[in-house]
Design an enzyme around this catalytic site. Structure first.
Site, PDB file in Angstrom:
ATOM      1  N   HIS A  46       0.855  -1.186   0.000  1.00 36.94           N
ATOM      2  CA  HIS A  46       0.000   0.000   0.000  1.00 36.94           C
ATOM      3  C   HIS A  46       0.893   1.238   0.000  1.00 36.94           C
ATOM      4  CE1 HIS A  46      -3.864  -1.965   1.827  1.00 36.94           C
ATOM      5  NE2 HIS A  46      -3.326  -2.694   0.865  1.00 36.94           N
ATOM      6  N   GLU A  48       1.131   3.820   1.914  1.00 33.81           N
ATOM      7  CA  GLU A  48       1.727   4.167   3.202  1.00 33.81           C
ATOM      8  C   GLU A  48       2.934   3.281   3.512  1.00 33.81           C
ATOM      9  OE1 GLU A  48      -2.841   4.470   3.819  1.00 33.81           O
ATOM     10  OE2 GLU A  48      -1.437   3.349   2.572  1.00 33.81           O
ATOM     11  N   CYS A  76      -5.844   2.043   6.053  1.00 32.99           N
ATOM     12  CA  CYS A  76      -6.534   0.815   6.451  1.00 32.99           C
ATOM     13  C   CYS A  76      -5.912   0.310   7.761  1.00 32.99           C
ATOM     14  CB  CYS A  76      -6.383  -0.232   5.347  1.00 32.99           C
ATOM     15  SG  CYS A  76      -4.703  -0.910   5.205  1.00 32.99           S
ATOM     16  N   CYS A  79      -2.076  -0.508   7.484  1.00 36.67           N
ATOM     17  CA  CYS A  79      -1.234   0.680   7.370  1.00 36.67           C
ATOM     18  C   CYS A  79      -1.240   1.494   8.661  1.00 36.67           C
ATOM     19  CB  CYS A  79      -1.678   1.531   6.191  1.00 36.67           C
ATOM     20  SG  CYS A  79      -1.392   0.699   4.604  1.00 36.67           S
TER      21      CYS A  79
END
Length: 141
Positions: A46, A48, A76, A79
């Protein structure tokens, strides 16, 4: 946030969900990333996480006290947990995630009592990032 949006556009251009993130420490960009799970065949890639990985390499450290993460979508749970472990001081997100947002929309891992670090959160702050996500998914239907 504009640099995070540039990363989000890079993700969209690669066929990924358009999310981008940048990590700033002492007014200096130390890491950036965009969603790349399809490209890298890595479910943890992701935006991040990619920004944290880049910052870790740049700073030769895994913790970033005093840092600010700018991300186009509310993190999420995966993360948000990584950001807590990295000791990020503040998260600024562009669009809320009403399905999996872990910084207040669904749950708030950034301020969880059971964690050994809490993160200041600001968001949503940029409607444009939500528009980019909606357009991306609309074009896929």
């Amino acid at each position: 946030m504009r640099l995070a949006m540039e990363q989000a556009h890079r993700a969209a251009d690669a066929g990924e969900v358009p999310v981008g993130a940048v990590l700033v420490l002492d007014d200096r960009l130390v890491g950036s990333g965009c969603n790349s799970p399809i490209t890298l065949s890595d479910p943890s890639a992701h935006a991040e996480i990619m920004a944290l990985r880049a910052a870790g390499e740049a700073l030769n450290n895994y913790r970033f006290p005093g840092s600010v993460l700018y991300v186009t979508l509310e993190p999420c749970p995966m993360c948000a947990s990584a950001l807590v472990h990295a000791r990020v001081q503040r998260i600024v997100y562009g669009a809320a995630d009403p399905r999996t947002g872990a910084c207040g929309s669904v749950i708030d891992l950034a301020a969880a009592d059971f964690a050994n670090h809490r993160i200041e959160v600001s968001g949503p702050v940029m409607a444009e990032s939500g528009d980019l996500l909606r357009e991306f998914f609309r074009s896929r239907r």
